[in-house]
Design a protein around this motif. Structure first.
Motif, PDB file in Angstrom:
ATOM      1  N   ILE A  80       0.757  -1.092  -0.003  1.00 16.93           N
ATOM      2  CA  ILE A  80      -0.044   0.074  -0.205  1.00 16.93           C
ATOM      3  C   ILE A  80       0.733   1.273  -0.043  1.00 16.93           C
ATOM      4  CG2 ILE A  80      -1.584   1.311   1.372  1.00 16.93           C
ATOM      5  CD1 ILE A  80      -2.766  -1.494   2.416  1.00 16.93           C
ATOM      6  N   ALA A  81       1.885   1.322   0.888  1.00 17.73           N
ATOM      7  CA  ALA A  81       2.740   2.538   0.881  1.00 17.73           C
ATOM      8  C   ALA A  81       3.614   2.780  -0.356  1.00 17.73           C
ATOM      9  CB  ALA A  81       3.684   2.285   2.260  1.00 17.73           C
ATOM     10  N   ILE A  82       4.069   1.882  -0.947  1.00 19.75           N
ATOM     11  CA  ILE A  82       4.900   1.712  -2.229  1.00 19.75           C
ATOM     12  C   ILE A  82       3.791   2.207  -3.387  1.00 19.75           C
ATOM     13  CG2 ILE A  82       6.190   0.529  -4.018  1.00 19.75           C
ATOM     14  CD1 ILE A  82       7.289  -1.072  -1.931  1.00 19.75           C
ATOM     15  N   LEU A  83       2.731   1.679  -3.585  1.00 18.43           N
ATOM     16  CA  LEU A  83       2.074   2.027  -4.584  1.00 18.43           C
ATOM     17  C   LEU A  83       1.409   3.532  -4.425  1.00 18.43           C
ATOM     18  CD1 LEU A  83      -0.434  -1.217  -4.920  1.00 18.43           C
ATOM     19  CD2 LEU A  83       1.480  -0.140  -6.705  1.00 18.43           C
ATOM     20  N   ALA A  84       0.930   3.846  -3.205  1.00 13.92           N
ATOM     21  CA  ALA A  84       0.464   5.276  -3.009  1.00 13.92           C
ATOM     22  C   ALA A  84       1.463   6.302  -3.074  1.00 13.92           C
ATOM     23  CB  ALA A  84      -0.075   5.226  -1.577  1.00 13.92           C
ATOM     24  N   ARG A 209       4.140   4.586   7.816  1.00 13.93           N
ATOM     25  CA  ARG A 209       3.421   4.626   8.961  1.00 13.93           C
ATOM     26  C   ARG A 209       1.983   5.222   8.989  1.00 13.93           C
ATOM     27  NH1 ARG A 209       7.278   9.382  11.253  1.00 13.93           N
ATOM     28  NH2 ARG A 209       7.244   9.936   8.854  1.00 13.93           N
ATOM     29  N   ALA A 210       1.598   5.682   8.187  1.00 11.98           N
ATOM     30  CA  ALA A 210       0.184   6.229   7.901  1.00 11.98           C
ATOM     31  C   ALA A 210      -0.791   4.915   7.439  1.00 11.98           C
ATOM     32  CB  ALA A 210      -0.067   7.264   6.713  1.00 11.98           C
ATOM     33  N   VAL A 246       6.533  -0.675  15.267  1.00 12.99           N
ATOM     34  CA  VAL A 246       7.498   0.319  15.651  1.00 12.99           C
ATOM     35  C   VAL A 246       8.850  -0.101  15.267  1.00 12.99           C
ATOM     36  CG1 VAL A 246       8.588   0.997  17.880  1.00 12.99           C
ATOM     37  CG2 VAL A 246       6.117   0.911  18.131  1.00 12.99           C
ATOM     38  N   GLY A 247       9.062  -1.234  15.254  1.00  9.56           N
ATOM     39  CA  GLY A 247      10.474  -1.625  14.826  1.00  9.56           C
ATOM     40  C   GLY A 247      10.636  -1.398  13.227  1.00  9.56           C
ATOM     41  N   VAL A 248       9.707  -1.492  12.543  1.00 14.99           N
ATOM     42  CA  VAL A 248       9.777  -1.465  11.029  1.00 14.99           C
ATOM     43  C   VAL A 248       9.900   0.251  10.997  1.00 14.99           C
ATOM     44  CG1 VAL A 248       8.416  -1.256   8.849  1.00 14.99           C
ATOM     45  CG2 VAL A 248       8.491  -3.506  10.438  1.00 14.99           C
TER      46      VAL A 248
END
Length: 264
Positions: A80-84, A209-210, A246-248
């Motif tokens: 999701i983060a990469i595509l967005a 994060r989001a 948190v770790g990521v």
């Protein structure tokens, strides 16, 4: 006998004492009235403290038994983060040129600024709720939400960078008869490319994060896994998910920080 101060004293933010202390009293009074008039149910707060104790008591030790479910949720958040990020940045570039007053004519400039303001006006959770209602639960709603979120951040800062460029290069190419797109490609893009790369890395980190936050309202990713764990009262598994998030994020923050230092 008068004495002379032999040390420097920082001047107050507001020189007028009456105005300064009057402002302090007004702020203190406002905060006091706000706290008293807020509809806080103190009995429910006390009960909530007891529930919080049970939640934390059931969360230790964290359980990683369903690691497969946890990994699937994290990989979905990463997708999701990469595509967005890719979609948001690709849309932000033309929008930033529209919103740069030294590049665009006024109607286009106002349209670009208006779109950026709209994208920045709503919290990602609110946008996620809207997209969940529109396209249903799942990662598509998360991608669309974070595309809007990316546009609001990247397009604004990129437009400000375009407005700060050395316009002499643009005028030189225009005087040589270069078309508009060639002028943008060879006179503007080289000046904004370091900022664009830095913003892209930061936005990918921010979207990661989001994605955990918007997933709580049904927009997919590890946030949805966390919400389901709380819904099943699996507090030990929820703590394991939280630790992974948190770790990521810490690793992502360190990695993006190193890259930003190298390109700055």
């Amino acid at each position: 006998m008068s004495t002379v101060q032999d040390y420097w004293q920082k001047p107050p933010f507001i020189e007028n004492k009456l105005l300064r202390y009057g402002l302090y009293i007004a702020v203190f009074g406002y905060l006091s009235v706000t706290l008293v008039t807020l509809p806080i149910n103190w009995q429910r707060v006390a009960e909530g403290m007891e529930r919080a104790g049970r939640i934390f008591g059931g969360a230790f030790p964290p359980s990683f038994e369903r690691s497969g479910l946890l990994i699937d949720g994290f990989l979905e958040s990463l997708k999701i983060a990469i595509l967005a990020s890719v979609g948001g940045i690709l849309l932000s570039i033309p929008l930033a040129f529209m919103a740069a007053k030294n590049i665009s004519i006024k109607p286009i400039y106002l349209l670009g600024r208006g779109l950026i303001i709209i994208a920045r006006s709503f919290h990602p959770v609110i946008v996620a709720i809207i997209f969940v209602k529109a396209v249903g639960f799942g990662p598509l709603a998360g991608v669309l939400t974070l595309v809007v979120y990316s546009i609001g951040f990247v397009a604004k800062l990129l437009a400000e960078k375009i407005e700060e460029i050395d316009f002499g290069q643009v005028e030189a190419m225009k005087s040589a008869g270069a078309p508009f797109l060639s002028t943008i490609a060879y006179a503007v893009f080289p000046q904004i490319m370091p900022r664009l790369v830095g913003l892209s890395i930061y936005q990918l980190d921010s979207n990661l994060r989001a994605s955990a936050v918007v997933g709580i309202v049904g927009a997919g990713g590890i946030g949805a896994t966390l919400a389901n764990a709380f819904g099943r009262y699996d507090y030990d598994f929820a703590l394991a998910i939280t630790m992974v998030i948190v770790g990521v994020i810490l690793i992502s923050e360190a990695f993006s920080g190193v890259i930003r230092k190298r390109i700055s």
